[in-house]
Design a protein around this motif. Structure first.
Motif, PDB file in Angstrom:
ATOM      1  N   GLY A 462       0.799  -1.222   0.000  1.00 49.45           N
ATOM      2  CA  GLY A 462       0.000   0.000   0.000  1.00 49.45           C
ATOM      3  C   GLY A 462       0.831   1.271   0.000  1.00 49.45           C
ATOM      4  N   VAL A 463       2.170   1.137   0.007  1.00 46.93           N
ATOM      5  CA  VAL A 463       3.056   2.307   0.008  1.00 46.93           C
ATOM      6  C   VAL A 463       3.489   2.619  -1.423  1.00 46.93           C
ATOM      7  CG1 VAL A 463       5.328   3.171   0.730  1.00 46.93           C
ATOM      8  CG2 VAL A 463       3.866   1.963   2.357  1.00 46.93           C
ATOM      9  N   VAL A 464       3.552   3.909  -1.769  1.00 42.69           N
ATOM     10  CA  VAL A 464       3.977   4.335  -3.105  1.00 42.69           C
ATOM     11  C   VAL A 464       5.485   4.106  -3.234  1.00 42.69           C
ATOM     12  CG1 VAL A 464       4.155   6.261  -4.726  1.00 42.69           C
ATOM     13  CG2 VAL A 464       2.136   6.042  -3.255  1.00 42.69           C
ATOM     14  N   ILE A 465       5.885   3.365  -4.263  1.00 43.56           N
ATOM     15  CA  ILE A 465       7.308   3.100  -4.465  1.00 43.56           C
ATOM     16  C   ILE A 465       7.854   3.797  -5.707  1.00 43.56           C
ATOM     17  CG2 ILE A 465       7.331   0.908  -3.225  1.00 43.56           C
ATOM     18  CD1 ILE A 465       7.008  -0.548  -5.856  1.00 43.56           C
ATOM     19  N   ASP A 466       6.981   4.353  -6.555  1.00 44.71           N
ATOM     20  CA  ASP A 466       7.452   5.058  -7.751  1.00 44.71           C
ATOM     21  C   ASP A 466       6.319   5.915  -8.297  1.00 44.71           C
ATOM     22  OD1 ASP A 466       9.172   5.891  -9.686  1.00 44.71           O
ATOM     23  OD2 ASP A 466       9.027   4.083 -10.927  1.00 44.71           O
ATOM     24  N   GLN A 467       6.672   6.899  -9.116  1.00 49.51           N
ATOM     25  CA  GLN A 467       5.683   7.764  -9.767  1.00 49.51           C
ATOM     26  C   GLN A 467       6.229   8.157 -11.129  1.00 49.51           C
ATOM     27  OE1 GLN A 467       5.984  10.569  -6.378  1.00 49.51           O
ATOM     28  NE2 GLN A 467       6.392  12.159  -7.900  1.00 49.51           N
ATOM     29  N   ALA A 479      -4.403  16.387 -15.326  1.00 51.08           N
ATOM     30  CA  ALA A 479      -3.490  15.410 -15.918  1.00 51.08           C
ATOM     31  C   ALA A 479      -3.417  14.166 -15.034  1.00 51.08           C
ATOM     32  CB  ALA A 479      -2.104  16.012 -16.087  1.00 51.08           C
ATOM     33  N   PHE A 480      -3.055  13.050 -15.629  1.00 51.09           N
ATOM     34  CA  PHE A 480      -2.923  11.800 -14.884  1.00 51.09           C
ATOM     35  C   PHE A 480      -1.529  11.695 -14.280  1.00 51.09           C
ATOM     36  CE2 PHE A 480      -6.627  10.230 -17.262  1.00 51.09           C
ATOM     37  CZ  PHE A 480      -7.303   9.588 -16.244  1.00 51.09           C
ATOM     38  N   VAL A 481      -1.461  11.240 -13.030  1.00 52.29           N
ATOM     39  CA  VAL A 481      -0.205  10.885 -12.378  1.00 52.29           C
ATOM     40  C   VAL A 481      -0.304   9.400 -12.013  1.00 52.29           C
ATOM     41  CG1 VAL A 481       1.323  11.277 -10.416  1.00 52.29           C
ATOM     42  CG2 VAL A 481       0.129  13.211 -11.470  1.00 52.29           C
ATOM     43  N   THR A 482       0.616   8.604 -12.542  1.00 47.24           N
ATOM     44  CA  THR A 482       0.599   7.167 -12.264  1.00 47.24           C
ATOM     45  C   THR A 482       1.492   6.869 -11.065  1.00 47.24           C
ATOM     46  OG1 THR A 482       0.231   6.670 -14.593  1.00 47.24           O
ATOM     47  CG2 THR A 482       1.046   4.876 -13.205  1.00 47.24           C
ATOM     48  N   LEU A 483       0.905   6.246 -10.048  1.00 47.90           N
ATOM     49  CA  LEU A 483       1.640   5.860  -8.845  1.00 47.90           C
ATOM     50  C   LEU A 483       1.815   4.346  -8.833  1.00 47.90           C
ATOM     51  CD1 LEU A 483      -0.165   8.073  -6.155  1.00 47.90           C
ATOM     52  CD2 LEU A 483       1.941   8.585  -7.401  1.00 47.90           C
ATOM     53  N   THR A 484       3.061   3.918  -8.669  1.00 51.41           N
ATOM     54  CA  THR A 484       3.348   2.488  -8.523  1.00 51.41           C
ATOM     55  C   THR A 484       3.301   2.157  -7.041  1.00 51.41           C
ATOM     56  OG1 THR A 484       4.758   2.562 -10.485  1.00 51.41           O
ATOM     57  CG2 THR A 484       4.973   0.648  -9.044  1.00 51.41           C
ATOM     58  N   VAL A 485       2.428   1.227  -6.689  1.00 46.86           N
ATOM     59  CA  VAL A 485       2.145   0.929  -5.281  1.00 46.86           C
ATOM     60  C   VAL A 485       2.619  -0.483  -4.953  1.00 46.86           C
ATOM     61  CG1 VAL A 485       0.355   0.840  -3.507  1.00 46.86           C
ATOM     62  CG2 VAL A 485       0.155   2.469  -5.400  1.00 46.86           C
TER      63      VAL A 485
END
Length: 644
Positions: A462-467, A479-485
């Motif tokens: 559940g923690v964001v590891i990349d964006q 705009a879209f921001v993609t978060l890698t969780v």
């Protein structure tokens, strides 16, 4: 063209992608940059047709000026063995027409998202003075990541050029053609907005509003028939959403949105609860001064009424046999005295009091046009302030002070608020934060969020590891921001960890090689830089020394070279009368980053003084050149064009 053919010594043809009326498109591989590209090749049977060659070259010039994530990028343009070719970004996926057939019906938020991306691209084109003229789902590509990109600027024009390329020829796809284009009139930004309204209708209804057995019958419906209600196809569609279609497709261009940005702003709130109960959009009434047919009976009645005096008494039209007895009216001298006093007082008031004028509505106009309209109304432009706007593109008037309709002393100054463009939002570093918290903050900023799950042995689930947007970079609202969780560790055990190297100043090839060696992926993006050499890395995320797990993706920004400036130079070409009293043969040459001084940029015949707009794209610190040759003689030249 056969597979494995080598074009220009670097583009290896792989397979055909499609055929068009003007060109064939192939998938190719760029051997120098090691990437797939699409190559558009002018058909051999058309390479000797000057009009088609001009259209092909116009597409290259138009698209190369536009930088947007929603417009297909042009990488290269050239000619080999008499073949004109255009190298473009390859978008793996399908066009919007095929996407709609596959996914119909679309949810309303999905429709709004798709249209917003298209509107952002059209807004960029319009800001550069380019009108597409052939907007339709077939010219919108849907990438595998869901991102939309507009293609095919083959019949686009600079906004001050004619929309006709040959006599009595209308360009554009008939199902999306504006009424003015169908009548052979000039295409404007509002013509593109009409096409956008038709596309929005199709996305909601799954079909176009007007169809017919022939192209002419469809064009006539666009010109004469009322726009069908999309709510007849789907009563659940909100009235504000239908209103966007109705305003965009109004028969009178003046009733449509002033810009694509204004349409996008209205569309963004179409599903908002506060807009429930909104009335159906209805365009303004037609001009009351238009020619009308008046019945003969009405004319006769009007003639009879002319025989009445101001008191309503009927005056005799023939001599009466009955004598009229004259009456003396008492108090008439006093009446004339009072009337004279009132007239004198009114004249003095008009002479002594300053004359006042109504402030015209200049909202949505360019500053130059607003100044001209104010001058026509006996007023002048005063203090100008800049302000960001979601509705009005850069350089357009947002509002005036006093507001439109207010009265001011003649020749007074009207303050104007000018749009500096859409506001950008700076994105923070959300790595290490919980996805729930990061999403809440991004939504509060007006951004949209996409989540990608990835196994991670060193980050809690559940923690964001990349964006995908680097910390500190700015993006447009919505705009879209993609978060890698993090999805937690893999059940089979922990993955190998890799310590990030320092890539600043390294080449893109070096970074790609390192990523492959360490079993990680890299996502490259381009950015103009005045300090970092083209092809070298400007910044990276995560930073040097950070730990990554195998299979993860890191981001690197590559310098695209020094910043570019795009501008237009308006040039007045004088007409020189000759002995034969014929038109002047004029050739215009341009030299800038993309255009060669040895090739004719524009060839035209003029019979009067003519103004043209010349587009330039130059690197920071450089200048352009132009030369105008009329009947074989150089009449205008400038070897230091900077746009300042």
């Amino acid at each position: 063209m056969k597979p494995n053919y080598m074009l220009a010594g670097r583009y290896q043809i792989k397979r055909p992608l499609g055929e068009g009326g003007m060109a064939d498109v192939y998938l190719a591989h760029d051997l120098i940059l090691d990437r797939d590209v699409s190559v558009k090749l002018l058909r051999l049977d058309l390479r000797d047709d000057p009009a088609t060659v001009r259209r092909f070259q116009r597409e290259a010039m138009a698209a190369s000026e536009l930088v947007s994530p929603h417009i297909v990028s042009v990488y290269d343009v050239g000619e080999e063995h008499g073949m004109q070719y255009l190298v473009m970004e390859y978008v793996a996926g399908m066009d919007l027409k095929a996407y709609l057939k596959k996914h119909v019906p679309l949810s309303y938020p999905t429709v709004i998202d798709l249209m917003t991306q298209i509107l952002e691209a059209v807004s960029v084109a319009h800001d550069h003075g380019i009108i597409h003229r052939d907007l339709k789902p077939q010219n919108v590509l849907v990438g595998e990541n869901g991102q939309l990109k507009i293609s095919d600027f083959g019949i686009s024009v600079i906004s001050n050029e004619s929309s006709m390329t040959q006599t009595n020829t209308v360009l554009g796809s008939v199902h999306y053609l504006s009424p003015e284009q169908a009548r052979g009139g000039m295409a404007t930004r509002q013509s593109d907005i009409y096409s956008l309204g038709i596309i929005l209708y199709e996305l909601l209804a799954g079909k176009v509003p007007f169809d017919g057995e022939t192209a002419v019958s469809v064009a006539l419906k666009h010109s004469q028939s009322q726009m069908p209600s999309v709510r007849d196809e789907d009563p659940a569609i909100a009235q504000p959403l239908e209103n966007v279609i109705l305003r965009a497709t109004a028969k009178d261009p003046n009733d449509r949105y002033p810009s694509a940005a204004a349409m996008a702003a209205d569309l963004a709130t179409a599903l908002a609860p506060e807009r429930r109960g909104e009335a159906k959009f209805s365009p303004a009434e037609l001009d009351e001064d238009a020619t009308k047919v008046i019945p003969v009976a009405d004319v006769r009645n009007a003639a009879r009424s002319l025989s009445k005096d101001q008191t309503g008494r009927i005056q005799p039209t023939e001599k009466s046999s009955t004598p009229i007895k004259k009456r003396r009216v008492k108090g008439r001298p006093l009446f004339w005295v009072i009337l004279a006093v009132l007239l004198i007082a009114g004249g003095l008031a008009a002479w002594l009091l300053p004359q006042r004028e109504h402030v015209p509505n200049v909202s949505g106009m360019t500053l130059t046009r607003a100044e001209r309209v104010l001058k026509q109304n006996q007023l002048r432009a005063g203090k100008q302030t800049k302000k960001t706007s979601e509705t009005f593109t850069a350089g357009r008037v947002i509002k005036s002070s006093p507001a439109a309709g207010q009265r001011m002393r003649r020749n007074a100054a009207v303050a104007l608020v000018i749009s500096s463009g859409r506001p950008k939002i700076s994105v923070d570093d959300y790595t290490g934060s919980s996805y729930k918290s990061a999403r809440k903050q991004l939504l509060k900023l007006g951004l949209r969020v996409k989540e990608v799950q990835e196994f991670s042995s060193d980050a809690t689930k559940g923690v964001v590891i990349d964006q995908d947007v680097l910390p500190g970079d700015a993006v447009y609202k919505r705009a879209f921001v993609t978060l890698t969780v993090s999805a937690g560790p893999k059940m089979a055990g922990a993955a190998q960890q890799v310590k990030m190297a320092d890539f600043i100043g390294k080449s893109q090839a070096d970074v790609q090689h390192w990523a492959e060696q360490h079993n990680v992926a890299v996502s490259f993006s381009d950015e103009l830089s005045a300090t970092v050499k083209q092809g070298k890395i400007i910044r990276q995320a995560p930073a040097k020394g950070s730990l990554m797990s195998e299979g993860q993706t890191f981001a690197a920004v590559v310098s695209a070279g020094k910043p570019l400036r795009s501008f237009h130079v308006n040039l007045a070409i004088p007409y020189h009368q000759n002995r034969k009293d014929t038109k002047n043969d004029v050739k215009i040459y341009i030299a800038d980053r993309d255009k060669n001084f040895d090739s004719v940029y524009q060839h035209l015949q003029i019979g009067e003084d003519t103004t043209v707009s010349l587009p330039f794209t130059i690197t920071s610190g450089k200048s352009g050149r132009y030369k105008v040759v009329s009947d074989g003689k150089v009449i205008l030249t400038d070897n230091h064009v900077t746009g300042n």
